[in-house]
Design a protein around this motif. Sequence first.
Motif, PDB file in Angstrom:
ATOM      1  N   TRP A  55       0.849  -1.204   0.000  1.00 45.83           N
ATOM      2  CA  TRP A  55       0.000   0.000   0.000  1.00 45.83           C
ATOM      3  C   TRP A  55       0.881   1.250   0.000  1.00 45.83           C
TER       4      TRP A  55
ATOM      5  N   ASP B 263       1.313  -8.747  -0.859  1.00 48.47           N
ATOM      6  CA  ASP B 263      -0.052  -8.225  -0.767  1.00 48.47           C
ATOM      7  C   ASP B 263      -0.186  -6.938  -1.574  1.00 48.47           C
TER       8      ASP B 263
ATOM      9  N   SER C  57     -11.692  -8.848   3.512  1.00 48.27           N
ATOM     10  CA  SER C  57     -10.876  -7.866   4.215  1.00 48.27           C
ATOM     11  C   SER C  57     -11.818  -6.892   4.924  1.00 48.27           C
ATOM     12  N   ASN C  58     -11.516  -6.618   6.154  1.00 50.81           N
ATOM     13  CA  ASN C  58     -12.255  -5.630   6.958  1.00 50.81           C
ATOM     14  C   ASN C  58     -13.702  -6.029   7.230  1.00 50.81           C
TER      15      ASN C  58
ATOM     16  N   SER D 264      -1.419  -3.092   8.593  1.00 53.01           N
ATOM     17  CA  SER D 264      -0.734  -2.154   9.498  1.00 53.01           C
ATOM     18  C   SER D 264      -0.200  -2.885  10.736  1.00 53.01           C
TER      19      SER D 264
ATOM     20  N   LEU E 272       2.598  -2.977  11.992  1.00 52.22           N
ATOM     21  CA  LEU E 272       3.551  -2.157  12.759  1.00 52.22           C
ATOM     22  C   LEU E 272       2.883  -0.861  13.219  1.00 52.22           C
TER      23      LEU E 272
ATOM     24  N   ARG F  96       4.914  -3.310   5.551  1.00 53.89           N
ATOM     25  CA  ARG F  96       5.335  -2.604   4.336  1.00 53.89           C
ATOM     26  C   ARG F  96       6.518  -1.696   4.664  1.00 53.89           C
ATOM     27  N   THR F  97       7.458  -1.597   3.754  1.00 53.83           N
ATOM     28  CA  THR F  97       8.525  -0.609   3.870  1.00 53.83           C
ATOM     29  C   THR F  97       9.034  -0.300   2.470  1.00 53.83           C
ATOM     30  N   GLN F  98       9.606   0.914   2.295  1.00 46.42           N
ATOM     31  CA  GLN F  98      10.255   1.154   1.011  1.00 46.42           C
ATOM     32  C   GLN F  98      11.766   1.113   1.158  1.00 46.42           C
ATOM     33  N   LYS F  99      12.229   0.583   2.310  1.00 45.30           N
ATOM     34  CA  LYS F  99      13.667   0.528   2.556  1.00 45.30           C
ATOM     35  C   LYS F  99      14.141  -0.925   2.637  1.00 45.30           C
TER      36      LYS F  99
ATOM     37  N   ARG G  93      15.083  -2.242   6.145  1.00 41.73           N
ATOM     38  CA  ARG G  93      13.930  -2.563   6.998  1.00 41.73           C
ATOM     39  C   ARG G  93      13.226  -3.831   6.534  1.00 41.73           C
TER      40      ARG G  93
ATOM     41  N   GLU H 113      15.210  -6.399   8.141  1.00 42.13           N
ATOM     42  CA  GLU H 113      14.928  -6.398   9.595  1.00 42.13           C
ATOM     43  C   GLU H 113      13.596  -7.109   9.868  1.00 42.13           C
ATOM     44  N   ASN H 114      12.580  -6.760   9.118  1.00 42.02           N
ATOM     45  CA  ASN H 114      11.238  -7.309   9.369  1.00 42.02           C
ATOM     46  C   ASN H 114      11.157  -8.804   9.064  1.00 42.02           C
TER      47      ASN H 114
HETATM   48  N1  NAP Z   1      -6.967  -4.457   3.508  1.00 41.96           N
HETATM   49  C1  NAP Z   1      -6.855  -3.190   3.850  1.00 41.96           C
HETATM   50  O1  NAP Z   1      -7.846  -2.439   3.935  1.00 41.96           O
HETATM   51  C2  NAP Z   1      -5.486  -2.647   4.144  1.00 41.96           C
HETATM   52  C3  NAP Z   1      -5.347  -1.385   4.736  1.00 41.96           C
HETATM   53  C4  NAP Z   1      -4.054  -0.921   5.002  1.00 41.96           C
HETATM   54  C5  NAP Z   1      -2.964  -1.720   4.688  1.00 41.96           C
HETATM   55  N2  NAP Z   1      -3.122  -2.943   4.087  1.00 41.96           N
HETATM   56  C6  NAP Z   1      -1.967  -3.805   3.714  1.00 41.96           C
HETATM   57  O2  NAP Z   1      -1.135  -3.984   4.858  1.00 41.96           O
HETATM   58  C7  NAP Z   1       0.173  -3.543   4.545  1.00 41.96           C
HETATM   59  C8  NAP Z   1       0.871  -3.005   5.778  1.00 41.96           C
HETATM   60  O3  NAP Z   1       0.152  -1.950   6.379  1.00 41.96           O
HETATM   61  P1  NAP Z   1       0.662  -0.427   6.325  1.00 41.96           P
HETATM   62  O4  NAP Z   1       1.435  -0.224   5.091  1.00 41.96           O
HETATM   63  O5  NAP Z   1      -0.530   0.422   6.573  1.00 41.96           O
HETATM   64  O6  NAP Z   1       1.520  -0.231   7.650  1.00 41.96           O
HETATM   65  P2  NAP Z   1       2.718  -0.961   8.451  1.00 41.96           P
HETATM   66  O7  NAP Z   1       3.294  -2.085   7.677  1.00 41.96           O
HETATM   67  O8  NAP Z   1       2.194  -1.190   9.813  1.00 41.96           O
HETATM   68  O9  NAP Z   1       3.756   0.215   8.568  1.00 41.96           O
HETATM   69  C9  NAP Z   1       4.427   0.773   7.471  1.00 41.96           C
HETATM   70  C10 NAP Z   1       5.195   1.987   7.963  1.00 41.96           C
HETATM   71  O10 NAP Z   1       6.115   1.591   8.993  1.00 41.96           O
HETATM   72  C11 NAP Z   1       7.440   1.889   8.615  1.00 41.96           C
HETATM   73  N3  NAP Z   1       8.255   0.711   8.977  1.00 41.96           N
HETATM   74  C12 NAP Z   1       8.427  -0.436   8.294  1.00 41.96           C
HETATM   75  N4  NAP Z   1       9.206  -1.298   8.965  1.00 41.96           N
HETATM   76  C13 NAP Z   1       9.529  -0.688  10.133  1.00 41.96           C
HETATM   77  C14 NAP Z   1      10.314  -1.062  11.252  1.00 41.96           C
HETATM   78  N5  NAP Z   1      10.921  -2.253  11.325  1.00 41.96           N
HETATM   79  N6  NAP Z   1      10.451  -0.170  12.276  1.00 41.96           N
HETATM   80  C15 NAP Z   1       9.844   1.042  12.225  1.00 41.96           C
HETATM   81  N7  NAP Z   1       9.079   1.456  11.180  1.00 41.96           N
HETATM   82  C16 NAP Z   1       8.927   0.597  10.148  1.00 41.96           C
HETATM   83  C17 NAP Z   1       7.426   2.180   7.122  1.00 41.96           C
HETATM   84  O11 NAP Z   1       8.294   3.227   6.809  1.00 41.96           O
HETATM   85  P3  NAP Z   1       9.489   3.060   5.697  1.00 41.96           P
HETATM   86  O12 NAP Z   1       8.831   2.762   4.399  1.00 41.96           O
HETATM   87  O13 NAP Z   1      10.147   4.392   5.742  1.00 41.96           O
HETATM   88  O14 NAP Z   1      10.345   1.938   6.198  1.00 41.96           O
HETATM   89  C18 NAP Z   1       5.985   2.660   6.885  1.00 41.96           C
HETATM   90  O15 NAP Z   1       5.885   4.051   7.115  1.00 41.96           O
HETATM   91  C19 NAP Z   1      -0.065  -2.500   3.449  1.00 41.96           C
HETATM   92  O16 NAP Z   1       1.103  -2.154   2.763  1.00 41.96           O
HETATM   93  C20 NAP Z   1      -1.103  -3.203   2.622  1.00 41.96           C
HETATM   94  O17 NAP Z   1      -0.521  -4.193   1.795  1.00 41.96           O
HETATM   95  C21 NAP Z   1      -4.378  -3.408   3.827  1.00 41.96           C
END
Ligand code: NAP
Length: 279
Positions: free
Chosen positions: A23, A46, A138-139, A187, A189, A229-232, A235, A238-239
């Motif tokens: 995302w 995903d 989802s949701n 989400s 994280l 998710r990360t763009q690095k 990380r 790490e994850n």
């Molecule tokens: N089904 C749905 O409705 C729905 C909704 C939201 C998300 N999703 C899916 O779930 C995935 C993950 O959720 P998300 O993208 O909202 O959030 P997330 O994975 O909880 O967090 C991503 C954020 O955390 C940072 N991050 C990544 N690894 C980290 C670490 N080890 N330590 C600290 N910060 C870290 C990333 O920054 P950097 O990029 O700078 O590392 C990014 O800003 C999405 O990409 C998508 O595929 C689905």
Amino acid sequence: MPNPTVTAEAAGIQIPLLGFGTWQLEPDDARRMVRTALEIGYRHIDTAWIYKNEQAVGEGIRDSGVPRDEIFLTTKIWVAHFADGDLQRQAEESATSLGTVPDLLLLHWPKREPAMQETVRALNDARARGLTRHIGLSNFPSAAFEEAQGYSDAPLITNQVEHHPYLSNRPLIETARTLGSTLTAWSPLAQGQIADDATLIEIGKAHGKTPGQVTLRWLVQQGIIAIPRTQKENRARENFDIWDFQLSGDEMQRISGLARPDGRIGDWLDPAFQWDAAA
Ligand SMILES: NC(=O)c1ccc[n+]([C@@H]2O[C@H](COP(=O)([O-])OP(=O)(O)OC[C@H]3O[C@@H](n4cnc5c(N)ncnc54)[C@H](OP(=O)(O)O)[C@@H]3O)[C@@H](O)[C@H]2O)c1
């Protein structure tokens, strides 16, 4: 040792417990990071039609050289495409953009119009036509999840919902188990909020791990699928490095204890539905 083969199971189908989310990744970043994630060892990706990066995700998969049958790929039907016919058309478009049939196709958010029965039947039809291998949600709050499964011939193998240490989803987790399905944490994280958490930092220090690693370990150790998710690249590594330590029962409980009433970050639930009450 990294272990991409650790899976959750629903209806005999194996889903890798740790996946990679895309995302908000622009196409160039999505392509680069999907390839990188697969090189690191992730075997679950995903995406969604609404992320506007399905084509880039497909390119990243092919760039990686990882055989397609080793990868579990999920995409989602957007809510504007829930009518019979529209849904199958989007499923076809998604498969074309991805350049491959996804392993799992989810309904992105529940909706009352059109009727859920029509949408779930259309989702089953997309599967029967070979536009996805498996289907899920989802949701979906518990009541909607149970209703949808009642309309579905094929098992709905996951419910992908917001889930992290700040949100208790105990009833939803129980519903998934009762239905023989799985929970996938989006989400996981808490969109990076975990990084400054004193409890997660302290638990991490005892294991030589970061708050992110502790959080992901807490999820997979409960059999919950996580898709950070990360763009690095660093990380992403790490994850993924969460397979060489175990949290104690006490540590697991301390992390679960971080849940709070206002922990939800992203709520786009149609008012016709209601989240389960927090346990
Ligand atoms: N089904 C749905 O409705 C729905 C909704 C939201 C998300 N999703 C899916 O779930 C995935 C993950 O959720 P998300 O993208 O909202 O959030 P997330 O994975 O909880 O967090 C991503 C954020 O955390 C940072 N991050 C990544 N690894 C980290 C670490 N080890 N330590 C600290 N910060 C870290 C990333 O920054 P950097 O990029 O700078 O590392 C990014 O800003 C999405 O990409 C998508 O595929 C689905």
